[in-house]
Design a protein around this motif. Structure first.
Motif: not given
Ligand SMILES: [Zn+2]
Length: 456
Positions: A172-179, A371-373, A376-378
Motif C-alpha cells: 500500500f505504500c508509495p515509498w517503501c515495500q511494506i505489505s 499512520i505508517h507514513v 516511518c517516513h515523515i
Molecule cells: Zn512506507
C-alpha cells in the motif's frame, strides 16, 4: 487602463463534448469520446511572467538560478453531478507566500474525476513543459533558470499520479515495500526505498508515473491530510469502542453533541430515512483540531479509559504541531512518533495479584497507511526537505483555492444547469491571469525589470 496579462488559455481537447451522465471510470478512455474541454495555461508563460518579478524582489537570485517548483492537484465537486480537477504549481523559493492560495497558479483545469487516463490526456502539454523545464531549464533575459521539481497532494491523488494501485492492495505504500499481510505493520524501520526510475518494478506500480521526471523523494505527503485521516481513525476507534460495549445510545450521542457544543464545534448525529446507521457531521480541519485538543472524553468513557485515550490524542496533537515546525529536530521527531505508536499499540495487561485485565489501546490491524507514513517516513521527508519545512508542502492553500473558485464561480452559474461549464473553466483561468497581474505589479514591476531605475 490596466492591461491584462495575456497567457493564452488553450483548450486541452477541442470539439469533444462531455456527457455528464457517462461514467468515465467504466469506459475505455482511449476512445476519448466523452471528455470535454479542459483548459491549460502554459507553465512556461506563467514562469516567464513571475520569475523576473521575483528576481527583482530578491526572492530569486540570478547568481544561483535554481527554481524549486512544486506541483499539486485536487479534485472537487462543483455541483451534484459535476466534478472538476485542478492542477497547480507554486514556487517554493517564494516561501513567504507559499501559504496563500493566490500563489498556487492553476495550470490545468478540467471537468471530470481524478483518474489516471483522464489526467494523462488533460495534462499532456503540462507534462511536456515540466519535462522541458527539468531537462533544459528556462531562458529568460539571457539567464537559464534550472528547475527542481516537487509534487504534493493527498494520498489518493498522489497514488493516481504515481500510477500506483493503492486501494485494497497488499502493498500500500508509495515509498517503501511494506505489505499489509506481512505482519510487519508495527515495525518502524521502513525507509523510502523505491526509486522513480525503477518504479514499475515494484508491486502495485502498474502504470508509468505521470510526473516521471520528479524523484520519489520529492513526492511529499501532505501534512493536512495526515492530520485529517489519522484524526478520522482516532475518532472512529472511540465510536466503535462505544458501540462494542453497547453504550452508543441516545444518552451517549447527546453527551457527544453537548460536549462538541461546549468546545464550539457544530456537530450532529442523524439517521437517514429508513436506514439503520447513524451519520454524523463531517468536520473540517480546524474543528478536528479543537476536538483533538479539547474534547472531554470523560463524558462518554470511564475515567481511566478517558485518561488513556486523552493522552494518545494529546501526543498526536503535539506531534502534528512539531511536524509543522520548521527546523524541528528530526531525531527527536522520530523518537516521538515511535513512542506514540507504542502507546497506540498498548497491549492488554493482567493486573498483578488479581484476575483482572487492564484493557490496552489498539491492535496493529488498526494502523492505517497514513499512520505508517507518519511513523516511518515523515522524519525522512523532514530531513530531506529541511530547507523548506513540511508545511511548505501543505495542500491547505490548494484546498482553499479550490473552495474559493467554487464559491466564486459556481454558486450562480450552475443554477441553470451544467451547460455553461466550459465557459466557467475559461472564466476561472482568465481570472487567474488577471490576478497574476495584480500580484506581481504592485511593486511597479513589469515583465522587463531591467529597464527599471530608481529616481532620486
Ligand atoms: Zn512506507
Amino acid at each position: 487602463m490596466i492591461s491584462i496579462i495575456n497567457i493564452p488559455i488553450v483548450p486541452t481537447l477541442n470539439e469533444l463534448d462531455f456527457d455528464e451522465s457517462s461514467n468515465i471510470l467504466n469506459s475505455e478512455i482511449t476512445e476519448i469520446n466523452n471528455i470535454s474541454n479542459g483548459g491549460h495555461r502554459s507553465a512556461k508563460d506563467i514562469l516567464k511572467y513571475i520569475i523576473p518579478a521575483l528576481a527583482l524582489n530578491g526572492v530569486l537570485d540570478v547568481n544561483d538560478p535554481i527554481i524549486h517548483l512544486r506541483i499539486s492537484g485536487d479534485g472537487r465537486n462543483v455541483g451534484r453531478r459535476l466534478k472538476q480537477v485542478m492542477i497547480t504549481m507554486t514556487i517554493l523559493n517564494d516561501i513567504q507566500n507559499i501559504h496563500k492560495p493566490d500563489y498556487h497558479y492553476t495550470t490545468v483545469l478540467f471537468p471530470g474525476i481524478e483518474n489516471y487516463e483522464l489526467l494523462e490526456i488533460m495534462m499532456m502539454p503540462f507534462i511536456q513543459e515540466l519535462d522541458d523545464l527539468k531537462n533544459y531549464g528556462l531562458k529568460i533575459d539571457e539567464i537559464v533558470w534550472k528547475f527542481e521539481l516537487y509534487f504534493s497532494s493527498d494520498w489518493k491523488f498522489l497514488s493516481i499520479c504515481l500510477g500506483f494501485n493503492a486501494a485494497n492492495s497488499n502493498f500500500f505504500c508509495p515509498w517503501c515495500q511494506i505489505s499489509k499481510h506481512g505482519q510487519n505493520n508495527n515495525q518502524t524501520n521502513w525507509k523510502i526505498s523505491k526509486e522513480i526510475e525503477k518504479i514499475n518494478e515494484y508491486p502495485g506500480h502498474n502504470k508509468r508515473p505521470l510526473f516521471y521526471m520528479i524523484s520519489l523523494n520529492n513526492w511529499v505527503p501532505d501534512e493536512l491530510h495526515i492530520m485529517l485521516r489519522i484524526w478520522d481513525r482516532l475518532w472512529s476507534l472511540v465510536i466503535s469502542e462505544l458501540k462494542e460495549s453497547n453504550q452508543f445510545d441516545d444518552v451517549c450521542r447527546k453527551e457527544i453533541m453537548q460536549e462538541m457544543s461546549r468546545i464550539s464545534v457544530n456537530f450532529q448525529f442523524w439517521k437517514e430515512h429508513g436506514a439503520d446507521a447513524w451519520n454524523h457531521t463531517s468536520l473540517m480541519g480546524d474543528d478536528k483540531l479543537k476536538v483533538l485538543k479539547n474534547f472531554n472524553l470523560g463524558r462518554i468513557l470511564p475515567p481511566t479509559r478517558a485518561k488513556k485515550i486523552r493522552e494518545l490524542w494529546n501526543r498526536f496533537n503535539q506531534i502534528y504541531f512539531n511536524l509543522k515546525t520548521k527546523d524541528y529536530d528530526v531525531q527527536q521527531f522520530q523518537f516521538e512518533v515511535e513512542d506514540w505508536l507504542e502507546l497506540f499499540l498498548t497491549p492488554d495487561r493482567i493486573i498483578p495479584n488479581s484476575n483482572r485485565i487492564e484493557k490496552g489501546l489498539y491492535s496493529p490491524s488498526s494502523i492505517t497507511p497514513y499512520i505508517h507514513v507518519l511513523v516511518c517516513h515523515i522524519s525522512e521527508f523532514m530531513e530531506i526537505h529541511q530547507k523548506w519545512g513540511m508545511k511548505a508542502f501543505s495542500c491547505a492553500p490548494v484546498e482553499k483555492k479550490n473552495h474559493q473558485q467554487v464559491t466564486h464561480f459556481f454558486r450562480q452559474t450552475l443554477k441553470g444547469g451544467g451547460s455553461k461549464h466550459k465557459l466557467v473553466i475559461r472564466d476561472i483561468l482568465e481570472y487567474e491571469n488577471r490576478s497574476l497581474f495584480y500580484l506581481f505589479n504592485d511593486n511597479t514591476i513589469s515583465s522587463k525589470p531591467k529597464k527599471l531605475h530608481i529616481e532620486d
